[in-house]
Design a protein around this motif. Structure first.
Motif, mmCIF file in Angstrom:
data_model
loop_
_atom_site.group_PDB
_atom_site.id
_atom_site.type_symbol
_atom_site.label_atom_id
_atom_site.label_comp_id
_atom_site.label_asym_id
_atom_site.label_seq_id
_atom_site.Cartn_x
_atom_site.Cartn_y
_atom_site.Cartn_z
ATOM 1 N N LEU A 1 0.823 -1.214 0.000
ATOM 2 C CA LEU A 1 0.000 0.000 0.000
ATOM 3 C C LEU A 1 0.856 1.263 0.000
ATOM 4 C CD1 LEU A 1 -2.936 -0.664 2.478
ATOM 5 C CD2 LEU A 1 -3.025 -0.500 0.006
ATOM 6 N N PHE A 2 1.888 1.274 0.841
ATOM 7 C CA PHE A 2 2.661 2.504 0.995
ATOM 8 C C PHE A 2 3.866 2.556 0.061
ATOM 9 C CE2 PHE A 2 0.125 2.562 4.741
ATOM 10 C CZ PHE A 2 -0.097 3.904 4.980
ATOM 11 N N GLY A 3 4.601 1.436 -0.058
ATOM 12 C CA GLY A 3 5.809 1.447 -0.888
ATOM 13 C C GLY A 3 5.474 1.418 -2.374
ATOM 14 N N ILE A 4 4.961 0.247 -2.829
ATOM 15 C CA ILE A 4 4.685 0.057 -4.257
ATOM 16 C C ILE A 4 3.597 1.028 -4.733
ATOM 17 C CG2 ILE A 4 3.992 -1.620 -6.024
ATOM 18 C CD1 ILE A 4 6.509 -2.501 -4.788
ATOM 19 N N GLY A 5 2.531 1.187 -3.939
ATOM 20 C CA GLY A 5 1.441 2.073 -4.335
ATOM 21 C C GLY A 5 1.928 3.493 -4.605
ATOM 22 N N TRP B 1 3.833 -11.578 -4.855
ATOM 23 C CA TRP B 1 2.575 -11.421 -5.596
ATOM 24 C C TRP B 1 1.554 -10.653 -4.772
ATOM 25 C CZ3 TRP B 1 2.510 -12.312 -10.552
ATOM 26 C CH2 TRP B 1 3.355 -13.283 -11.100
ATOM 27 N N VAL B 2 1.402 -11.082 -3.510
ATOM 28 C CA VAL B 2 0.423 -10.411 -2.643
ATOM 29 C C VAL B 2 0.768 -8.933 -2.527
ATOM 30 C CG1 VAL B 2 -0.560 -10.323 -0.324
ATOM 31 C CG2 VAL B 2 -0.006 -12.524 -1.338
ATOM 32 N N MET B 3 2.057 -8.634 -2.344
ATOM 33 C CA MET B 3 2.475 -7.242 -2.226
ATOM 34 C C MET B 3 2.140 -6.476 -3.500
ATOM 35 S SD MET B 3 6.264 -5.687 -1.716
ATOM 36 C CE MET B 3 6.738 -6.177 -3.361
ATOM 37 N N GLY B 4 2.365 -7.113 -4.655
ATOM 38 C CA GLY B 4 2.052 -6.471 -5.932
ATOM 39 C C GLY B 4 0.584 -6.114 -6.024
ATOM 40 N N VAL B 5 -0.277 -7.069 -5.591
ATOM 41 C CA VAL B 5 -1.719 -6.816 -5.625
ATOM 42 C C VAL B 5 -2.068 -5.622 -4.739
ATOM 43 C CG1 VAL B 5 -3.970 -7.748 -4.995
ATOM 44 C CG2 VAL B 5 -2.311 -9.193 -6.178
ATOM 45 N N PHE B 6 -1.501 -5.593 -3.525
ATOM 46 C CA PHE B 6 -1.771 -4.462 -2.634
ATOM 47 C C PHE B 6 -1.185 -3.174 -3.201
ATOM 48 C CE2 PHE B 6 -2.313 -7.653 0.898
ATOM 49 C CZ PHE B 6 -3.660 -7.397 1.032
ATOM 50 N N GLY B 7 -0.089 -3.295 -3.948
ATOM 51 C CA GLY B 7 0.501 -2.125 -4.582
ATOM 52 C C GLY B 7 -0.460 -1.500 -5.571
ATOM 53 N N VAL B 8 -1.069 -2.362 -6.410
ATOM 54 C CA VAL B 8 -2.036 -1.863 -7.397
ATOM 55 C C VAL B 8 -3.233 -1.240 -6.680
ATOM 56 C CG1 VAL B 8 -3.588 -2.530 -9.265
ATOM 57 C CG2 VAL B 8 -1.323 -3.537 -9.117
ATOM 58 N N ILE B 9 -3.687 -1.922 -5.613
ATOM 59 C CA ILE B 9 -4.812 -1.371 -4.841
ATOM 60 C C ILE B 9 -4.432 -0.012 -4.257
ATOM 61 C CG2 ILE B 9 -6.275 -1.719 -2.811
ATOM 62 C CD1 ILE B 9 -6.101 -4.726 -3.341
ATOM 63 N N TYR C 1 -2.256 2.085 -5.355
ATOM 64 C CA TYR C 1 -2.186 3.057 -6.451
ATOM 65 C C TYR C 1 -3.580 3.562 -6.809
ATOM 66 C CZ TYR C 1 -2.118 4.342 -11.417
ATOM 67 O OH TYR C 1 -2.317 4.972 -12.614
ATOM 68 N N LEU C 2 -4.540 2.621 -6.918
ATOM 69 C CA LEU C 2 -5.915 3.017 -7.261
ATOM 70 C C LEU C 2 -6.533 3.861 -6.145
ATOM 71 C CD1 LEU C 2 -7.163 -0.284 -8.916
ATOM 72 C CD2 LEU C 2 -6.518 1.855 -10.037
ATOM 73 N N LYS D 1 -5.424 7.253 -6.615
ATOM 74 C CA LYS D 1 -6.090 7.855 -7.775
ATOM 75 C C LYS D 1 -7.455 8.420 -7.399
ATOM 76 C CE LYS D 1 -5.460 7.823 -11.716
ATOM 77 N NZ LYS D 1 -4.874 8.893 -12.551
ATOM 78 N N VAL D 2 -8.184 7.725 -6.507
ATOM 79 C CA VAL D 2 -9.521 8.193 -6.164
ATOM 80 C C VAL D 2 -9.544 8.905 -4.816
ATOM 81 C CG1 VAL D 2 -10.713 6.487 -7.556
ATOM 82 C CG2 VAL D 2 -10.132 5.939 -5.206
ATOM 83 N N ASN D 3 -8.372 9.388 -4.379
ATOM 84 C CA ASN D 3 -8.285 10.172 -3.147
ATOM 85 C C ASN D 3 -8.713 9.418 -1.898
ATOM 86 O OD1 ASN D 3 -7.208 12.579 -3.992
ATOM 87 N ND2 ASN D 3 -9.187 13.289 -4.763
ATOM 88 N N LEU D 4 -8.424 8.131 -1.826
ATOM 89 C CA LEU D 4 -8.683 7.396 -0.585
ATOM 90 C C LEU D 4 -7.357 7.305 0.172
ATOM 91 C CD1 LEU D 4 -10.890 4.463 -1.919
ATOM 92 C CD2 LEU D 4 -11.612 6.145 -0.253
ATOM 93 N N GLU D 5 -7.371 7.756 1.417
ATOM 94 C CA GLU D 5 -6.159 7.725 2.233
ATOM 95 C C GLU D 5 -5.899 6.310 2.744
ATOM 96 O OE1 GLU D 5 -3.726 9.380 3.937
ATOM 97 O OE2 GLU D 5 -3.899 10.929 2.390
ATOM 98 N N PRO D 6 -4.737 5.714 2.471
ATOM 99 C CA PRO D 6 -4.509 4.366 3.020
ATOM 100 C C PRO D 6 -4.225 4.363 4.526
ATOM 101 C CG PRO D 6 -2.628 5.081 1.713
ATOM 102 C CD PRO D 6 -3.656 6.153 1.585
ATOM 103 N N GLY D 7 -3.999 5.528 5.124
ATOM 104 C CA GLY D 7 -3.680 5.585 6.551
ATOM 105 C C GLY D 7 -4.704 4.919 7.458
ATOM 106 N N PRO D 8 -5.998 5.333 7.390
ATOM 107 C CA PRO D 8 -7.002 4.702 8.252
ATOM 108 C C PRO D 8 -7.107 3.193 8.042
ATOM 109 C CG PRO D 8 -7.879 6.718 7.322
ATOM 110 C CD PRO D 8 -6.536 6.504 6.683
ATOM 111 N N LEU D 9 -6.863 2.723 6.797
ATOM 112 C CA LEU D 9 -6.946 1.281 6.541
ATOM 113 C C LEU D 9 -5.896 0.536 7.355
ATOM 114 C CD1 LEU D 9 -7.419 -0.401 3.105
ATOM 115 C CD2 LEU D 9 -5.847 -1.348 4.739
ATOM 116 N N ILE D 10 -4.668 1.047 7.340
ATOM 117 C CA ILE D 10 -3.597 0.337 8.032
ATOM 118 C C ILE D 10 -3.822 0.390 9.548
ATOM 119 C CG2 ILE D 10 -1.750 2.043 8.472
ATOM 120 C CD1 ILE D 10 -1.025 -0.922 6.406
ATOM 121 N N LEU D 11 -4.367 1.532 10.030
ATOM 122 C CA LEU D 11 -4.685 1.642 11.455
ATOM 123 C C LEU D 11 -5.744 0.617 11.844
ATOM 124 C CD1 LEU D 11 -4.913 5.403 12.392
ATOM 125 C CD2 LEU D 11 -3.249 3.722 13.108
ATOM 126 N N ALA D 12 -6.794 0.534 11.023
ATOM 127 C CA ALA D 12 -7.881 -0.393 11.318
ATOM 128 C C ALA D 12 -7.384 -1.829 11.248
ATOM 129 C CB ALA D 12 -9.032 -0.185 10.343
#
Lengths: 507, 121
Positions: free
Chosen positions: A218-222, A419-427, A429-430, A433-444
């Motif tokens: 989410l943070f590195g690849i994304g 592979w799993v990391m790649g999938v999360f990377g694409v997620i 990135y997306l 793109k749509v202005n969703l902050e990954p911060g709250p996700l990782i906290l949750a």
């Protein structure tokens, strides 16, 4: 109230741990890395700590690895201002507002004083934050020892809610990220009964989604993928930085901004969901309000650099308080440190200070030392770091991707995790793109298991009655506070809508 | 799943899914009301991220057969050559240097058992 003497004793023994050669060198390494990632745009402290999580398996001692990671976190707060001032691109998120007046100062040939006041303000505020951490954490932890499952449920819920409401631009988007994070956290074995959930029969998923893999994706690849869209080129305003030491006049103008910034940062940093980014925004707003010449803001007001840069540093130090006393991380970077503690077999929470005093006091003492190191790294040596901005992203990006790949591979020695990391990377990135902050996700994701266990245990205790969350005094007041907070949010949103509507109909 | 009085394994996930569906619907409705649409990718900005992902996938695909040094070198060359298009001399020297440094950090210093492929033994 735990005795003051005990705290001084603890701090003293902490310095004994922090000043060993190994820990000193890892504190320096953390401070250096933090400065570097703070300066480099497109790589933040959260991503860097995620990158280094696999390393913490190898470092061995929990004290040493947390000392380094803490150094990266507060070090980035120093480095971020440099890029903001000289290039007008925030080196990391907590330095966004520093761009406004810092860059204007640089254009007017006052890059030196801007950098100087940022570094000195950071040092003062960082130290204020650590002093607060030293004396508030032990009594708070003692108080939190009496917390049972209902209290923990109320506290984590409050933390998550505040994190989403304070951090994001859109409340709805933040809440969606929280729910997604909780669901991801539920993959694998159920914490109470041991049954398997959401694995689609894949054995590899039975241990759950690995935190490091998720965070790196989410943070590195994304972030890399997102930056690939744009050309990141850094153009320096000036190559020569001189007059770093602020003049008496600069000092007189900025000293109260530093004091206010330190206090604002500290109180926002303690709040779950608070932290460096918000505190710098709040501080800028307040400086503009209290200033006698608000019209100078945006044109190179030194207070606009001193306030926010102080606030983000004291917030960075203060955000260790909820982590080390309650076991609740308040922002993404702290969530990474939470994971690192768990990897090392240290459970962050109210018992941390009494059970692992070496970890608590060692890390706290190292933060005093680290801040002094950073002042030296960032004042006389700032010219060297500026050269880093010449390293093109074309080289940096593939190297970071490789680091992520090998890091993830090294945890379980399987390509599956890449592979799993790649999938999360694409997620990731997306999401960007749509202005969703990954911060709250990782906290949750981190808090999910705590929240679920507390909820189910509490309901087992009360035989299914949800009143347990309201009848006990501490849990009840936390829930009351949460409801009050939600109510205020709703009223504010409604009033805004109503105002827009009335201006529309009036026009 | 269990009931509210005796929450089971699926209790929280099921509740969360319902909440997620409600939130998503609310977001869709609020977006739809505003009615403004910006193109998701302007011109060909999707190309470089896509190439990055493909390269990452290829890297994971061949690393166990070709080994870490060769795959890493190829990855760097292709990334800098295709995505970034930097000067070939710089590209080759940087790639070789970075591969060596990464091997020293992970393979030698941290003793990660990276797959070696042809370089085994």
């Amino acid at each position: 109230m735990s005795d003051i003497l005990g705290m001084f004793q603890g701090l003293f023994s902490g310095f004994g741990i922090a000043l060993t050669l190994t820990n000193l060198s890892f504190a320096l390494l953390g401070a250096l890395l933090g400065t570097v990632v703070g300066i480099l745009p497109g790589l933040g402290p959260s991503a860097t700590i995620a990158l280094l999580l696999p390393l913490s398996f190898k470092i061995g001692s929990p004290v040493t690895s947390i000392i380094m990671m803490a150094g990266i976190f507060y070090g980035a707060m120093y480095g971020g201002s440099t890029t903001s001032i000289l290039v007008n691109i925030p080196g990391e998120a907590a330095s966004v507002v520093t761009c406004i007046d810092g860059y204007q100062m640089a254009l007017k040939g006052r890059a030196g004083p801007a950098l100087g006041v940022a570094a000195i303000g950071s040092f003062i505020a960082g130290t204020v934050g650590i002093i607060g951490l030293t004396f508030i954490a032990p009594p708070l932890a003692e108080f939190a020892i009496q917390f049972g499952p209902p209290e923990y449920f109320a506290l984590t819920l409050l933390g998550l809610m505040m994190a989403t409401l304070l951090a994001g631009t859109s409340i709805l988007k933040g809440l969606i990220m929280v729910v997604l994070g909780l669901l991801l956290g539920a993959v694998g074995l159920d914490p109470i009964s041991g049954e398997v959930r959401f694995t689609w029969g894949l054995l590899m998923l039975q241990e759950g989604v690995d935190f490091v893999t998720l965070a790196m994706g989410l943070f590195g690849i994304g972030e890399i993928l997102y930056n690939l869209e744009r050309e990141l080129s850094a153009e320096l305003v000036t190559n020569k930085v001189s007059h770093l030491w602020p003049t008496l006049n600069d000092w007189a103008e900025s000293k109260w901004a530093i004091v206010r910034g330190s206090l604002i940062g500290f109180f926002i940093g303690i709040l779950p969901g608070g932290g460096a980014v918000i505190s710098s925004l709040v501080s800028y707003g307040i400086e503009k309000k209290v200033s006698k010449h608000p019209e100078e803001f945006g044109k190179g007001a030194i207070q606009g650099v001193a306030g926010p840069e102080s606030a983000n540093n004291s917030a960075a130090s203060a955000s260790f308080i909820p982590l080390l006393t309650l076991g609740i991380p308040g922002n993404a970077a702290i969530a990474m440190i939470f994971a690192a503690l768990l990897i090392q077999g240290v459970q962050p929470g109210p018992f941390l200070i009494s059970e692992r005093p070496d970890v608590f006091w060692g890390v706290v003492a190292s933060m005093y030392v680290g801040n002094a190191m950073l002042l030296i790294l960032n004042l006389p040596l700032v010219g060297i770091w500026v050269q880093l901005l010449r390293v093109p992203y074309a080289i940096l990006a593939p190297v970071i991707v490789l680091f992520c790949c090998i890091g993830v591979y090294s945890i379980r020695n399987t390509v599956f995790d890449i592979w799993v990391m790649g999938v999360f990377g694409v997620i990731g990135y997306l999401f960007r793109k749509v202005n969703l902050e990954p911060g709250p996700l990782i906290l949750a994701f981190v808090m999910g298991p705590i929240l679920e266990r507390a909820l189910r245990q509490a309901l087992l205790i009360s035989a299914g009655s949800p009143l347990i969350f309201f009848k006990r005094p501490i849990a009840g007041s936390l829930m009351g506070f949460l409801l009050l907070f939600l109510l205020i949010q709703i009223i504010v949103t409604l009033r805004k809508k109503w105002r827009v509507r009335s201006t529309l109909s009036g026009a | 799943m269990g009931s509210f009085r005796h929450p089971g394994v699926g209790f929280l996930p099921f509740g969360l899914c319902i909440v997620l569906i409600l939130f998503s619907l609310a977001l869709i409705v609020s977006r739809w009301k505003k009615g403004t649409s910006v193109p998701f990718w302007s011109r060909r900005t999707w190309l470089r991220p896509l190439l990055g992902v493909v390269l990452l996938g290829l890297y994971a695909l061949v690393i166990e057969t070709l080994g870490f040094p060769l795959t890493t070198l190829a990855f760097l060359l292709v990334w800098m050559g295709v995505i970034e298009r930097i000067h070939w001399l710089k590209m080759i020297s940087v790639s070789l240097g970075v591969t060596l440094v990464l091997y020293l950090i992970f393979g030698v210093f941290l003793e990660v058992p990276v797959p070696m492929g042809f370089f085994k033994g």
